[in-house]
Design a protein around this motif. Structure first.
Motif, PDB file in Angstrom:
ATOM      1  N   PHE A  74      20.974  16.760   9.599  1.00  0.00           N
ATOM      2  CA  PHE A  74      21.737  16.119   8.533  1.00  0.00           C
ATOM      3  C   PHE A  74      21.367  14.644   8.400  1.00  0.00           C
ATOM      4  N   LYS A  75      21.166  13.977   9.525  1.00  0.00           N
ATOM      5  CA  LYS A  75      20.768  12.563   9.486  1.00  0.00           C
ATOM      6  C   LYS A  75      19.382  12.422   8.845  1.00  0.00           C
ATOM      7  N   SER A  76      18.474  13.318   9.196  1.00  0.00           N
ATOM      8  CA  SER A  76      17.134  13.273   8.601  1.00  0.00           C
ATOM      9  C   SER A  76      17.193  13.524   7.098  1.00  0.00           C
ATOM     10  N   ALA A  77      18.057  14.436   6.675  1.00  0.00           N
ATOM     11  CA  ALA A  77      18.211  14.710   5.252  1.00  0.00           C
ATOM     12  C   ALA A  77      18.744  13.478   4.523  1.00  0.00           C
ATOM     13  N   CYS A  78      19.732  12.809   5.107  1.00  0.00           N
ATOM     14  CA  CYS A  78      20.271  11.589   4.489  1.00  0.00           C
ATOM     15  C   CYS A  78      19.199  10.505   4.401  1.00  0.00           C
ATOM     16  N   PHE A  79      18.397  10.365   5.434  1.00  0.00           N
ATOM     17  CA  PHE A  79      17.314   9.390   5.433  1.00  0.00           C
ATOM     18  C   PHE A  79      16.296   9.727   4.333  1.00  0.00           C
ATOM     19  N   GLY A  80      15.964  10.998   4.190  1.00  0.00           N
ATOM     20  CA  GLY A  80      15.015  11.420   3.156  1.00  0.00           C
ATOM     21  C   GLY A  80      15.545  11.174   1.753  1.00  0.00           C
ATOM     22  N   TYR A  81      16.831  11.487   1.515  1.00  0.00           N
ATOM     23  CA  TYR A  81      17.423  11.219   0.200  1.00  0.00           C
ATOM     24  C   TYR A  81      17.453   9.720  -0.069  1.00  0.00           C
ATOM     25  N   GLY A  82      17.750   8.927   0.956  1.00  0.00           N
ATOM     26  CA  GLY A  82      17.746   7.477   0.790  1.00  0.00           C
ATOM     27  C   GLY A  82      16.366   6.955   0.411  1.00  0.00           C
ATOM     28  N   LEU A  83      15.329   7.474   1.070  1.00  0.00           N
ATOM     29  CA  LEU A  83      13.965   7.065   0.723  1.00  0.00           C
ATOM     30  C   LEU A  83      13.593   7.481  -0.698  1.00  0.00           C
ATOM     31  N   ALA A  84      14.037   8.667  -1.100  1.00  0.00           N
ATOM     32  CA  ALA A  84      13.733   9.131  -2.454  1.00  0.00           C
ATOM     33  C   ALA A  84      14.392   8.233  -3.495  1.00  0.00           C
ATOM     34  N   VAL A  85      15.607   7.802  -3.211  1.00  0.00           N
ATOM     35  CA  VAL A  85      16.318   6.934  -4.149  1.00  0.00           C
ATOM     36  C   VAL A  85      15.698   5.540  -4.163  1.00  0.00           C
ATOM     37  N   LEU A  86      15.288   5.058  -2.995  1.00  0.00           N
ATOM     38  CA  LEU A  86      14.752   3.707  -2.897  1.00  0.00           C
ATOM     39  C   LEU A  86      13.252   3.614  -3.168  1.00  0.00           C
ATOM     40  N   SER A  87      12.575   4.724  -3.375  1.00  0.00           N
ATOM     41  CA  SER A  87      11.125   4.668  -3.561  1.00  0.00           C
ATOM     42  C   SER A  87      10.696   3.812  -4.759  1.00  0.00           C
ATOM     43  N   PRO A  88      11.429   3.787  -5.879  1.00  0.00           N
ATOM     44  CA  PRO A  88      11.006   2.865  -6.949  1.00  0.00           C
ATOM     45  C   PRO A  88      11.056   1.401  -6.506  1.00  0.00           C
ATOM     46  N   LEU A  89      12.068   1.046  -5.725  1.00  0.00           N
ATOM     47  CA  LEU A  89      12.153  -0.338  -5.238  1.00  0.00           C
ATOM     48  C   LEU A  89      11.047  -0.647  -4.236  1.00  0.00           C
ATOM     49  N   ILE A  90      10.733   0.310  -3.395  1.00  0.00           N
ATOM     50  CA  ILE A  90       9.669   0.126  -2.405  1.00  0.00           C
ATOM     51  C   ILE A  90       8.325  -0.050  -3.113  1.00  0.00           C
ATOM     52  N   LEU A  91       8.076   0.775  -4.135  1.00  0.00           N
ATOM     53  CA  LEU A  91       6.821   0.644  -4.879  1.00  0.00           C
ATOM     54  C   LEU A  91       6.763  -0.676  -5.645  1.00  0.00           C
ATOM     55  N   LYS A  92       7.896  -1.131  -6.167  1.00  0.00           N
ATOM     56  CA  LYS A  92       7.925  -2.414  -6.867  1.00  0.00           C
ATOM     57  C   LYS A  92       7.593  -3.546  -5.894  1.00  0.00           C
ATOM     58  N   ALA A  93       8.131  -3.483  -4.662  1.00  0.00           N
ATOM     59  CA  ALA A  93       7.830  -4.498  -3.659  1.00  0.00           C
ATOM     60  C   ALA A  93       6.348  -4.461  -3.281  1.00  0.00           C
ATOM     61  N   LEU A  94       5.796  -3.253  -3.138  1.00  0.00           N
ATOM     62  CA  LEU A  94       4.374  -3.137  -2.822  1.00  0.00           C
ATOM     63  C   LEU A  94       3.504  -3.673  -3.955  1.00  0.00           C
ATOM     64  N   GLN A  95       3.930  -3.454  -5.189  1.00  0.00           N
ATOM     65  CA  GLN A  95       3.172  -3.981  -6.326  1.00  0.00           C
ATOM     66  C   GLN A  95       3.159  -5.508  -6.313  1.00  0.00           C
ATOM     67  N   SER A  96       4.302  -6.100  -5.962  1.00  0.00           N
ATOM     68  CA  SER A  96       4.337  -7.563  -5.930  1.00  0.00           C
ATOM     69  C   SER A  96       3.500  -8.121  -4.788  1.00  0.00           C
ATOM     70  N   ILE A  97       3.430  -7.380  -3.670  1.00  0.00           N
ATOM     71  CA  ILE A  97       2.611  -7.827  -2.537  1.00  0.00           C
ATOM     72  C   ILE A  97       1.130  -7.710  -2.877  1.00  0.00           C
ATOM     73  N   VAL A  98       0.754  -6.572  -3.457  1.00  0.00           N
ATOM     74  CA  VAL A  98      -0.642  -6.330  -3.804  1.00  0.00           C
ATOM     75  C   VAL A  98      -1.056  -7.212  -4.983  1.00  0.00           C
ATOM     76  N   GLY A  99      -0.108  -7.503  -5.859  1.00  0.00           N
ATOM     77  CA  GLY A  99      -0.388  -8.374  -6.989  1.00  0.00           C
ATOM     78  C   GLY A  99      -1.056  -7.685  -8.150  1.00  0.00           C
ATOM     79  N   THR A 100      -0.649  -6.436  -8.439  1.00  0.00           N
ATOM     80  CA  THR A 100      -1.253  -5.730  -9.557  1.00  0.00           C
ATOM     81  C   THR A 100      -0.744  -6.238 -10.887  1.00  0.00           C
ATOM     82  N   GLY A 101       0.373  -6.953 -10.892  1.00  0.00           N
ATOM     83  CA  GLY A 101       0.896  -7.520 -12.118  1.00  0.00           C
ATOM     84  C   GLY A 101       1.491  -6.502 -13.056  1.00  0.00           C
ATOM     85  N   LEU A 102       2.014  -5.396 -12.528  1.00  0.00           N
ATOM     86  CA  LEU A 102       2.595  -4.366 -13.377  1.00  0.00           C
ATOM     87  C   LEU A 102       4.063  -4.562 -13.559  1.00  0.00           C
TER      88      LEU A 102
END
Length: 102
Positions: A74-102
């Motif tokens: 159950f804890k792993s499932a909650c962690f996975g759902y949390g990552l799925a919800v936060l993945s747009p924010l994580i990708l946005k942070a990675l874009q700003s680090i990489v500097g793709t300017g998107l």
């Protein structure tokens, strides 16, 4: 009379040439596609852990070790759902680090 090989050759010769795969529109589109795949994959894996945890909890029969394993699922499932919800924010942070300017 045509043999099988010559018949296949005639059919292949008459077939139109294959079209090349469509190129992605832009880097932004590629990242959006990846984001969709990542979110779907994380949600599917989290759902699998949720189902396995539920089945373990039902089948535990009062065994404390099995109940703890179910809680871990159950804890792993909650962690996975949390990552799925936060993945747009994580990708946005990675874009700003990489500097793709998107």
């Amino acid at each position: 009379m045509h043999t099988t090989v010559s018949l296949i050759t005639d059919i292949l010769a008459a077939a139109p040439p294959p079209e090349p795969p469509a190129a992605p529109a832009s880097l932004a589109q590629v990242i959006e596609n990846i984001k969709g795949w990542v979110m779907g994959l994380l949600a599917a894996i989290a759902t699998l852990f949720l189902v396995v945890g539920g089945l373990r909890y039902i089948a535990a029969g009062g065994d404390p070790a099995q109940v703890e394993q179910a809680k871990g699922n159950f804890k792993s499932a909650c962690f996975g759902y949390g990552l799925a919800v936060l993945s747009p924010l994580i990708l946005k942070a990675l874009q700003s680090i990489v500097g793709t300017g998107l």
